[in-house]
Design an enzyme around this catalytic site. Sequence first.
Site, short mmCIF file in Angstrom:
data_model
loop_
_atom_site.label_atom_id
_atom_site.label_comp_id
_atom_site.label_asym_id
_atom_site.label_seq_id
_atom_site.Cartn_x
_atom_site.Cartn_y
_atom_site.Cartn_z
N PRO A 2 0.83 -1.22 0.00
CA PRO A 2 0.00 0.00 0.00
C PRO A 2 0.86 1.26 0.00
O PRO A 2 1.85 1.34 0.72
CB PRO A 2 -0.78 -0.10 1.31
CG PRO A 2 -0.67 -1.53 1.74
CD PRO A 2 0.62 -2.03 1.18
N ARG A 115 0.30 -11.32 5.80
CA ARG A 115 1.75 -11.51 5.96
C ARG A 115 2.31 -10.85 7.21
O ARG A 115 3.49 -11.03 7.52
CB ARG A 115 2.47 -11.02 4.69
CG ARG A 115 2.06 -11.87 3.49
CD ARG A 115 2.89 -11.57 2.28
NE ARG A 115 4.30 -11.84 2.49
CZ ARG A 115 5.25 -11.51 1.61
NH1 ARG A 115 4.93 -10.89 0.50
NH2 ARG A 115 6.51 -11.78 1.86
N ARG A 252 15.30 -0.96 -4.97
CA ARG A 252 13.98 -1.10 -5.60
C ARG A 252 14.10 -0.93 -7.10
O ARG A 252 14.77 -0.02 -7.59
CB ARG A 252 13.01 -0.04 -5.05
CG ARG A 252 12.92 0.01 -3.53
CD ARG A 252 12.33 -1.26 -2.95
NE ARG A 252 10.99 -1.54 -3.46
CZ ARG A 252 9.87 -1.03 -2.93
NH1 ARG A 252 9.94 -0.22 -1.89
NH2 ARG A 252 8.71 -1.33 -3.44
#
Length: 265
Positions: A2, A115, A252
């Site tokens: 999110p 998770r 990333r």
Amino acid sequence: MPELPDVEIAARALRRWTAGARIVGARCLDGYVVRPTSRPAFVRALEGRRVLKVDRKGKWLRWLLSGGGRLVSHLGMTGEWDRAAARAPLGRFERVRIDLSRGTRRWSVRYLDARRFGRLIAASDDPPEWTSLGPDPLADGVDVPRLSSSLRGPRSIKETLMDQSVLAGVGNILATEALWVARIDPRSPGRTLRPGDVGAVARALRRTIARELGARSEAAPAAEDVFFVYGRAGAPCPRCDVRLEKVVLGGRTTAYCPGCQVLRE
Ligand SMILES: [Zn+2]
């Protein structure tokens, strides 16, 4: 994971579900998500308090409770809040349940998290996880002079934008998309950006957030379908048709267009 738009949608839902309500019961089914607070202490910190307000900064949500209490929460990778009928059966992956009442009405809100990378912090004051956050680009706007001063170093523009103390809530998706909209190569060191670049990034962030919020608010196509470049390396750039590339920055993967995003050096 999110990002700001997803957490904003969660905040709007929580405001509707908790307005004017009192917490008449709480249950913690998983001590891990409330660590280091114990489960009984977590429940005690909530029970009996009224929900005054729900706000959001970056990817964090904060419930302001009567008596100065706070419930500060992060959705991690897979966390979500939902609303359930009073005494509804336990949900799959349900970690925390908060029973609410207003007048004679009773209902619950639940924190679900498969998770368990999410966190719930019950506190009597704002925790460091909240106070260390920089301004929120949606709630506070993007202050161009302040962002410029954060960009004086050698760190790439992409990594700087994702630093939660610089701008709270900008994750990999928002940073990748906004830099494409602003036509700036994500590898450009912050100190090489020109004043016009920083203004372009600020505008691009606003546009990207508004666009993603719109896509999530409608019963719309899957969120991935609104991305210009995120997750699309190898495909043609939607603006100039050059093949999108990818590079790893700060761990990333970042998609970008070598055709129309300018590398400042
Ligand atoms: Zn392009």
